[in-house]
Write an enzyme that holds these catalytic residues in place. Structure first.
Site, PDB file in Angstrom:
ATOM      1  N   CYS A 130     -90.495  15.716 -11.965  1.00 12.57           N
ATOM      2  CA  CYS A 130     -90.908  17.014 -12.485  1.00 12.57           C
ATOM      3  C   CYS A 130     -91.050  17.980 -11.323  1.00 12.57           C
ATOM      4  CB  CYS A 130     -92.256  16.877 -13.178  1.00 12.57           C
ATOM      5  SG  CYS A 130     -92.832  18.432 -13.866  1.00 12.57           S
ATOM      6  N   LYS A 164     -93.578   6.319 -11.453  1.00 14.25           N
ATOM      7  CA  LYS A 164     -92.144   6.216 -11.757  1.00 14.25           C
ATOM      8  C   LYS A 164     -91.352   7.076 -10.782  1.00 14.25           C
ATOM      9  CE  LYS A 164     -88.745   6.069 -15.371  1.00 14.25           C
ATOM     10  NZ  LYS A 164     -88.530   6.022 -16.807  1.00 14.25           N
ATOM     11  N   GLY A 216     -77.709   3.880 -18.146  1.00 15.83           N
ATOM     12  CA  GLY A 216     -76.815   2.868 -18.702  1.00 15.83           C
ATOM     13  C   GLY A 216     -76.088   2.079 -17.628  1.00 15.83           C
TER      14      GLY A 216
END
Ligand SMILES: Cc1cc2nc3c(=O)[nH]c(=O)nc-3n(C[C@H](O)[C@H](O)[C@H](O)COP(=O)(O)O)c2cc1C
Length: 292
Positions: A130, A164, A216
Site C-alpha cells: 500500500c 505480508k 498463479g
C-alpha cells in the site's frame, strides 16, 4: 498438528488473502463447506479503514500461466467488516486471520487496535502493498518504513502479527529483517508482481486500473527464490505462497523454509484446491519419510 505462532493448525495449507470468499462459499455450498473446510486457517481479504469500491472494470486478464488482476481491494471498511463479515467468519471451523492495510501508520494502528479486542481473531496479517502517503512508495519496498510501521503497531496487540511482503521490493530479505526488528511474529510472501496487459484490439491497457498484479503458476519460481532468500535471513515463521497448485508445489515452499503454504489463484479454478493440496502434501511427505 502444526504450531504457527502459538496457533494450532491441522495442516500447513491456508488460503491466500482475497482469493477465497468463505461467506460466498457458504452461501453457494451451504454448511457442507464448514464440514469440509479446505484450509486449516482462514485469511480474510484486505480490510481498510474506510470502505473502498475497488478499481473500474475490467479487473482480470487471464493468460497461459496466470492471472493479472486489478481488483483494487474493494471492501466494506472497518465498520462494515466488524458489523457484517466478522460475525459470519466467526462461525468458521478454523482460526481466523484478518488481513489489514492502511496508507499511514495511524490508519494501520486503528485497524490493529480494533481487531486486538476481538477474541475471534487469531492473528493479523498486515498487507504492505500500500502506498505510504508520506513517500508515495509502498510501505513494503522500504525497510525503514516497514520497521517503523510494525514498531508503531506492535504494542497495540498481543496477537501474532504476520507481515505480508511485496515481491516488488529490491530486496525482500532486507524488508523481512526490518519487519522482524519492528516486532513481526511471522512474514508471508509473495504478493502479486506488478504487471500489465494490453487490449489486443486497441493496444491500450486492458485493465481498468491500467496495471495489475500477476499471480498463479507464472510466479511460482519467483516465490520459491524469495521464500528461500527470506528464510536464510530471518528465523521467524514464513507463510509461502505464489502459484501453488499441487502438493509438490507446497512441499517445494516448505523445503525452501516456509512453515505454512497459502493457496491463491488455484482456488478460482477449484474451490476445494486447499483440501486436495493438503492431502497430496501429506501423502508426499509420508512417502519421502518412508524412503529415508
Ligand atoms: C483476485 C486476487 C485478489 C487478491 N486480493 C488480495 C487481498 O485482498 N489482500 C492481499 O494481501 N493479497 C491479495 N491477493 C494476493 C494473494 O493473496 C497472493 O499473495 C498472490 O495471489 C500469490 O498467490 P497465488 O499465485 O497462489 O495466487 C489477491 C490475489 C488475487 C489473484
Amino acid at each position: 498438528m502444526i504450531d504457527f505462532c502459538g496457533i494450532a493448525l491441522e495442516h500447513p495449507v491456508i488460503n491466500a488473502s482475497g482469493t477465497f470468499d468463505a461467506i460466498a462459499a457458504r452461501r453457494a455450498f451451504g454448511d457442507a463447506i464448514l464440514e469440509r473446510f479446505p484450509f486449516s486457517a482462514f485469511v480474510s481479504k484486505t480490510v481498510t479503514l474506510e470502505p473502498r469500491e475497488g478499481n473500474p472494470p475490467p479487473r482480470l486478464w487471464e493468460q497461459g500461466a496466470g492471472l493479472v488482476n486489478s481488483i483494487g481491494l474493494p471492501n466494506k471498511g472497518l465498520r462494515g467488516y466488524l458489523e457484517h463479515d466478522l460475525p459470519e467468519l466467526a462461525e468458521l471451523p478454523v482460526p481466523l486471520i484478518v488481513n489489514v492495510m492502511g496508507s499511514t501508520r495511524e490508519e494501520v494502528a486503528t485497524l490493529v487496535a480494533a481487531f486486538a479486542e476481538r477474541d475471534v481473531v487469531a492473528a493479523l496479517e498486515l498487507n504492505l502493498s500500500c502506498p505510504n502517503v508520506k513517500t508515495g512508495l509502498d510501505f513494503g519496498v522500504d525497510p525503514a518504513a516497514t520497521e517503523g510501521l510494525i514498531a508503531h503497531v506492535r504494542p497495540l496487540t498481543d496477537k501474532p502479527l504476520i507481515v505480508k511482503l511485496t515481491p516488488n521490493a529490491t530486496d525482500s530479505a532486507a524488508v523481512a529483517e526490518a519487519a522482524r526488528d519492528g516486532g513481526a511474529d511471522a512474514v508471508s510472501l509473495i504478493n502479486t508482481l506488478r504487471a500489465m496487459a494490453l487490449d489486443p484490439a486497441t493496444g491500450t491497457p486492458w485493465l481498468g486500473g491500467r496495471t495489475g498484479g500477476l499471480s498463479g503458476p507464472a510466479i511460482r519460481a519467483v516465490a520459491l527464490a524469495q521464500v528461500s532468500a527470506v528464510a536464510s535471513m530471518v528465523r521467524i515463521p514464513i507463510v509461502g505462497m505464489g502459484g501453488v497448485a499441487s502438493g509438490n508445489h507446497a512441499l517445494d515452499l516448505l523445503r525452501a523454509g516456509a512453515t505454512l503454504v497459502a493457496v491463491g489463484t488455484e482456488s478460482f479454478r477449484d474451490p476445494l484446491a486447499g483440501s486436495r493440496i493438503a492431502s497430496e502434501l501429506s501423502t508426499t511427505i509420508k512417502s519421502v519419510e518412508a524412503a529415508v
